[in-house]
Scaffold this active site. Structure first.
Site, short mmCIF file in Angstrom:
data_model
loop_
_atom_site.label_atom_id
_atom_site.label_comp_id
_atom_site.label_asym_id
_atom_site.label_seq_id
_atom_site.Cartn_x
_atom_site.Cartn_y
_atom_site.Cartn_z
N TYR A 1 -0.26 -4.92 -5.03
CA TYR A 1 0.55 -4.84 -3.82
C TYR A 1 1.87 -5.59 -3.96
O TYR A 1 2.57 -5.80 -2.96
CB TYR A 1 -0.24 -5.40 -2.62
CG TYR A 1 -1.52 -4.64 -2.35
CD1 TYR A 1 -1.50 -3.30 -2.02
CD2 TYR A 1 -2.76 -5.28 -2.47
CE1 TYR A 1 -2.67 -2.59 -1.78
CE2 TYR A 1 -3.93 -4.58 -2.23
CZ TYR A 1 -3.89 -3.25 -1.90
OH TYR A 1 -5.05 -2.55 -1.66
N CYS B 1 -2.18 1.77 7.64
CA CYS B 1 -0.84 1.53 7.10
C CYS B 1 -0.54 0.05 7.22
O CYS B 1 -0.47 -0.49 8.32
CB CYS B 1 0.22 2.33 7.86
SG CYS B 1 1.90 1.96 7.32
N CYS C 1 25.62 1.07 -6.74
CA CYS C 1 24.41 1.86 -6.54
C CYS C 1 24.43 3.31 -6.98
O CYS C 1 23.48 4.03 -6.70
CB CYS C 1 23.98 1.79 -5.08
SG CYS C 1 23.55 0.14 -4.57
N TYR D 1 -7.42 4.82 -9.59
CA TYR D 1 -7.23 3.91 -8.44
C TYR D 1 -8.14 2.69 -8.52
O TYR D 1 -7.69 1.56 -8.32
CB TYR D 1 -7.49 4.69 -7.16
CG TYR D 1 -7.42 3.85 -5.91
CD1 TYR D 1 -6.21 3.35 -5.45
CD2 TYR D 1 -8.57 3.55 -5.19
CE1 TYR D 1 -6.14 2.57 -4.30
CE2 TYR D 1 -8.51 2.77 -4.03
CZ TYR D 1 -7.29 2.28 -3.61
OH TYR D 1 -7.23 1.50 -2.47
N GLU E 1 1.11 -0.48 -6.84
CA GLU E 1 1.18 0.82 -6.16
C GLU E 1 2.65 1.13 -5.89
O GLU E 1 3.36 0.32 -5.29
CB GLU E 1 0.37 0.79 -4.87
CG GLU E 1 -1.11 0.61 -5.12
CD GLU E 1 -1.96 0.78 -3.87
OE1 GLU E 1 -1.43 1.28 -2.84
OE2 GLU E 1 -3.16 0.44 -3.91
N ASP F 1 -3.10 -7.06 2.66
CA ASP F 1 -3.45 -6.50 1.36
C ASP F 1 -3.12 -7.52 0.27
O ASP F 1 -1.94 -7.82 0.05
CB ASP F 1 -2.70 -5.20 1.10
CG ASP F 1 -3.11 -4.09 2.05
OD1 ASP F 1 -4.28 -4.09 2.49
OD2 ASP F 1 -2.27 -3.23 2.35
N CYS G 1 0.83 -1.21 0.00
CA CYS G 1 0.00 0.00 0.00
C CYS G 1 0.86 1.25 0.00
O CYS G 1 1.71 1.44 0.88
CB CYS G 1 -0.91 -0.02 1.23
SG CYS G 1 -1.78 1.54 1.52
#
Length: 235
Positions: A138, A203, A224, A86, A98, A133, A55
């Site tokens: 997700y 959350c 990186c 959405y 997402e 979720d 999420c």
């Protein structure tokens, strides 16, 4: 979020919703916490990283709280539908996950530090879900902006897998793909910095408790460095 949308099949381009030439909504001009513009062009010298870790409400907060992050933007990435909404993404018929776009200052932090935060902030072994979720939107993902980012993301994955093995987790399912092939579409205004506007809001972000080593010149952090990202977001 929408717990009942338990889609577990990624659609092909032919199966995906067609979308629309232009988005149906506008994105706020500035970040409610950091105060900087959400969309580019960004100042010279800043860099972009894109992550999906469940999420995007909680995921975005993880990154805006990190040192050196200049702005964050919740959105949709990794799918086929152009300018998705959405509800379309939650239907599983766009192919997107997402995602959070992170714009950061490499003089303050590094892509390696963001990768460490990414891996430790969620469970990357769950496939099309993150905790409660469930759905393709997700899934865990890293979308890279340079060959160096791609190499760093893959190296950090390979470094984290033995740590997860030791903790008795499964194989990492995170997709790591070039962002150039997968446009980022900003999400609706109410999704941007959602947990700043709604501090007690939902959350679902939670890590495994496993810890990745600090990036350095002698391990996966060596791969990186990233390129300058002053252009507007794709899409």
């Amino acid at each position: 979020m929408l717990f009942d949308r338990q889609n577990k099949h990624l659609p092909s381009a032919a199966e995906a919703l067609p979308g629309r030439p232009e988005p149906e909504f506008t994105v706020p001009s500035r970040h409610t916490v950091l105060g900087n513009p959400l969309e580019g062009p960004y100042p010279d010298g800043l860099e972009i990283a894109d992550f999906g870790l469940g999420c995007f409400w909680g995921a975005e907060r993880k990154f805006w709280q990190a040192p050196g992050v200049w702005t964050t933007l919740a959105g949709y990435q990794g799918g086929h539908t152009v300018n998705p909404a959405y509800e379309e993404v939650c239907s599983g018929l766009t192919g997107h996950t997402e995602a959070v776009r992170v714009v950061f200052d490499p003089a303050v932090t590094s892509y390696g530090a963001l990768l460490k935060l990414f891996w430790e902030s969620h469970n990357p072994t769950q496939g099309f879900r993150q905790g409660n979720d469930v759905g393709t939107q997700y899934r865990s993902a890293i979308y890279t902006h340079s060959p160096e980012q791609q190499a760093g993301a893959e190296a950090s994955r390979d470094a984290f897998q033995p740590i997860l093995d030791q903790a008795r987790y499964g194989a990492i399912t995170t997709e790591i793909l070039p962002a150039a092939d997968l446009p980022f579409y900003p999400a609706e205004a109410h999704h941007q910095q959602y947990l700043d506007k709604n501090p007690s809001g939902y959350c679902g972000i939670g890590g495994t408790g496993a810890t990745l080593s600090e990036p350095s010149e002698t391990n996966w952090g060596r791969s990186c460095p990233t390129g300058i990202a002053s252009a507007p977001p794709e899409g």
